[in-house]
Design a protein around this motif. Structure first.
Motif, PDB file in Angstrom:
ATOM      1  N   SER A 149      47.434  46.286  45.508  1.00  0.00           N
ATOM      2  CA  SER A 149      46.283  46.141  46.389  1.00  0.00           C
ATOM      3  C   SER A 149      45.024  46.717  45.736  1.00  0.00           C
ATOM      4  N   LEU A 150      45.138  47.922  45.197  1.00  0.00           N
ATOM      5  CA  LEU A 150      43.994  48.551  44.543  1.00  0.00           C
ATOM      6  C   LEU A 150      43.529  47.749  43.326  1.00  0.00           C
ATOM      7  N   ASN A 151      44.489  47.240  42.553  1.00  0.00           N
ATOM      8  CA  ASN A 151      44.129  46.433  41.379  1.00  0.00           C
ATOM      9  C   ASN A 151      43.340  45.191  41.778  1.00  0.00           C
ATOM     10  N   SER A 152      43.761  44.530  42.845  1.00  0.00           N
ATOM     11  CA  SER A 152      43.060  43.316  43.267  1.00  0.00           C
ATOM     12  C   SER A 152      41.668  43.649  43.803  1.00  0.00           C
ATOM     13  N   MET A 153      41.531  44.762  44.526  1.00  0.00           N
ATOM     14  CA  MET A 153      40.216  45.149  45.039  1.00  0.00           C
ATOM     15  C   MET A 153      39.277  45.575  43.906  1.00  0.00           C
ATOM     16  N   GLU A 154      39.806  46.279  42.922  1.00  0.00           N
ATOM     17  CA  GLU A 154      38.989  46.672  41.769  1.00  0.00           C
ATOM     18  C   GLU A 154      38.538  45.447  40.980  1.00  0.00           C
ATOM     19  N   CYS A 155      39.417  44.460  40.887  1.00  0.00           N
ATOM     20  CA  CYS A 155      39.054  43.219  40.202  1.00  0.00           C
ATOM     21  C   CYS A 155      37.890  42.532  40.927  1.00  0.00           C
ATOM     22  N   LEU A 156      37.961  42.497  42.244  1.00  0.00           N
ATOM     23  CA  LEU A 156      36.867  41.904  43.014  1.00  0.00           C
ATOM     24  C   LEU A 156      35.564  42.652  42.768  1.00  0.00           C
ATOM     25  N   ASN A 214      34.128  41.786  39.383  1.00  0.00           N
ATOM     26  CA  ASN A 214      33.735  40.383  39.208  1.00  0.00           C
ATOM     27  C   ASN A 214      32.832  39.865  40.331  1.00  0.00           C
ATOM     28  N   ASN A 215      32.081  40.766  40.957  1.00  0.00           N
ATOM     29  CA  ASN A 215      31.117  40.377  41.983  1.00  0.00           C
ATOM     30  C   ASN A 215      31.763  39.534  43.093  1.00  0.00           C
ATOM     31  N   TYR A 216      32.959  39.921  43.464  1.00  0.00           N
ATOM     32  CA  TYR A 216      33.728  39.294  44.556  1.00  0.00           C
ATOM     33  C   TYR A 216      34.001  37.808  44.345  1.00  0.00           C
ATOM     34  N   ASP A 217      34.193  37.423  43.102  1.00  0.00           N
ATOM     35  CA  ASP A 217      34.603  36.066  42.755  1.00  0.00           C
ATOM     36  C   ASP A 217      36.136  36.033  42.785  1.00  0.00           C
ATOM     37  N   LYS A 233      42.717  35.772  40.929  1.00  0.00           N
ATOM     38  CA  LYS A 233      43.821  35.033  41.538  1.00  0.00           C
ATOM     39  C   LYS A 233      45.189  35.591  41.150  1.00  0.00           C
ATOM     40  N   ASP A 234      45.385  35.906  39.869  1.00  0.00           N
ATOM     41  CA  ASP A 234      46.678  36.416  39.415  1.00  0.00           C
ATOM     42  C   ASP A 234      47.038  37.737  40.092  1.00  0.00           C
ATOM     43  N   LEU A 235      46.053  38.584  40.283  1.00  0.00           N
ATOM     44  CA  LEU A 235      46.309  39.866  40.949  1.00  0.00           C
ATOM     45  C   LEU A 235      46.645  39.666  42.421  1.00  0.00           C
ATOM     46  N   PHE A 236      46.022  38.692  43.063  1.00  0.00           N
ATOM     47  CA  PHE A 236      46.350  38.391  44.453  1.00  0.00           C
ATOM     48  C   PHE A 236      47.784  37.880  44.573  1.00  0.00           C
ATOM     49  N   ILE A 237      48.200  37.071  43.615  1.00  0.00           N
ATOM     50  CA  ILE A 237      49.570  36.555  43.614  1.00  0.00           C
ATOM     51  C   ILE A 237      50.568  37.703  43.461  1.00  0.00           C
ATOM     52  N   LEU A 238      50.284  38.630  42.541  1.00  0.00           N
ATOM     53  CA  LEU A 238      51.163  39.794  42.369  1.00  0.00           C
ATOM     54  C   LEU A 238      51.258  40.614  43.654  1.00  0.00           C
ATOM     55  N   TYR A 239      50.126  40.791  44.318  1.00  0.00           N
ATOM     56  CA  TYR A 239      50.111  41.549  45.571  1.00  0.00           C
ATOM     57  C   TYR A 239      50.930  40.830  46.644  1.00  0.00           C
ATOM     58  N   ARG A 240      50.735  39.529  46.783  1.00  0.00           N
ATOM     59  CA  ARG A 240      51.483  38.770  47.780  1.00  0.00           C
ATOM     60  C   ARG A 240      52.982  38.811  47.528  1.00  0.00           C
ATOM     61  N   GLU A 241      53.381  38.692  46.266  1.00  0.00           N
ATOM     62  CA  GLU A 241      54.802  38.749  45.925  1.00  0.00           C
ATOM     63  C   GLU A 241      55.392  40.124  46.234  1.00  0.00           C
ATOM     64  N   CYS A 242      54.656  41.166  45.914  1.00  0.00           N
ATOM     65  CA  CYS A 242      55.108  42.516  46.211  1.00  0.00           C
ATOM     66  C   CYS A 242      55.269  42.694  47.718  1.00  0.00           C
ATOM     67  N   LYS A 243      54.279  42.272  48.469  1.00  0.00           N
ATOM     68  CA  LYS A 243      54.309  42.410  49.929  1.00  0.00           C
ATOM     69  C   LYS A 243      55.468  41.618  50.522  1.00  0.00           C
ATOM     70  N   LYS A 244      55.697  40.422  49.995  1.00  0.00           N
ATOM     71  CA  LYS A 244      56.796  39.579  50.481  1.00  0.00           C
ATOM     72  C   LYS A 244      58.138  40.280  50.261  1.00  0.00           C
ATOM     73  N   LYS A 245      58.344  40.830  49.058  1.00  0.00           N
ATOM     74  CA  LYS A 245      59.594  41.531  48.760  1.00  0.00           C
ATOM     75  C   LYS A 245      59.737  42.779  49.617  1.00  0.00           C
ATOM     76  N   TRP A 246      58.642  43.472  49.836  1.00  0.00           N
ATOM     77  CA  TRP A 246      58.674  44.678  50.649  1.00  0.00           C
ATOM     78  C   TRP A 246      59.081  44.346  52.085  1.00  0.00           C
ATOM     79  N   LEU A 247      58.489  43.314  52.652  1.00  0.00           N
ATOM     80  CA  LEU A 247      58.816  42.919  54.023  1.00  0.00           C
ATOM     81  C   LEU A 247      60.260  42.440  54.133  1.00  0.00           C
TER      82      LEU A 247
END
Length: 71
Positions: A29-36, A39-42, A47-61
């Motif tokens: 989560s922190l990595n994806s927010m720092e990336c935003l 990169n001026n919230y582009d 995208k790759d960091l968001f995918i990693l976050y979603r996969e982590c969250k999915k496995k956690w749930l």
């Protein structure tokens, strides 16, 4: 998540205070927010960091559901 991470997460849930929130995907989560921020919230550039976050969250749930079923 590997078996060691699953065990650590389970242990963390058992030992945490009732008012304390535990997020094993906090690093992603922190990595994806720092990336935003960098990169001026582009979102396209992060995208790759968001995918990693979603996969982590999915496995956690999934793991949480499994632990609830087992009691």
């Amino acid at each position: 998540m590997n078996e060691t991470q699953n065990h650590d997460i389970s242990k963390s849930f058992r030992e945490k205070n009732s008012s304390k929130f535990l997020d094993p995907c906090q690093k992603e989560s922190l990595n994806s927010m720092e990336c935003l921020d960098r990169n001026n919230y582009d979102k396209g550039k992060c995208k790759d960091l968001f995918i990693l976050y979603r996969e982590c969250k999915k496995k956690w749930l999934e793991k949480r559901r499994e632990l609830r079923r087992k009691g």
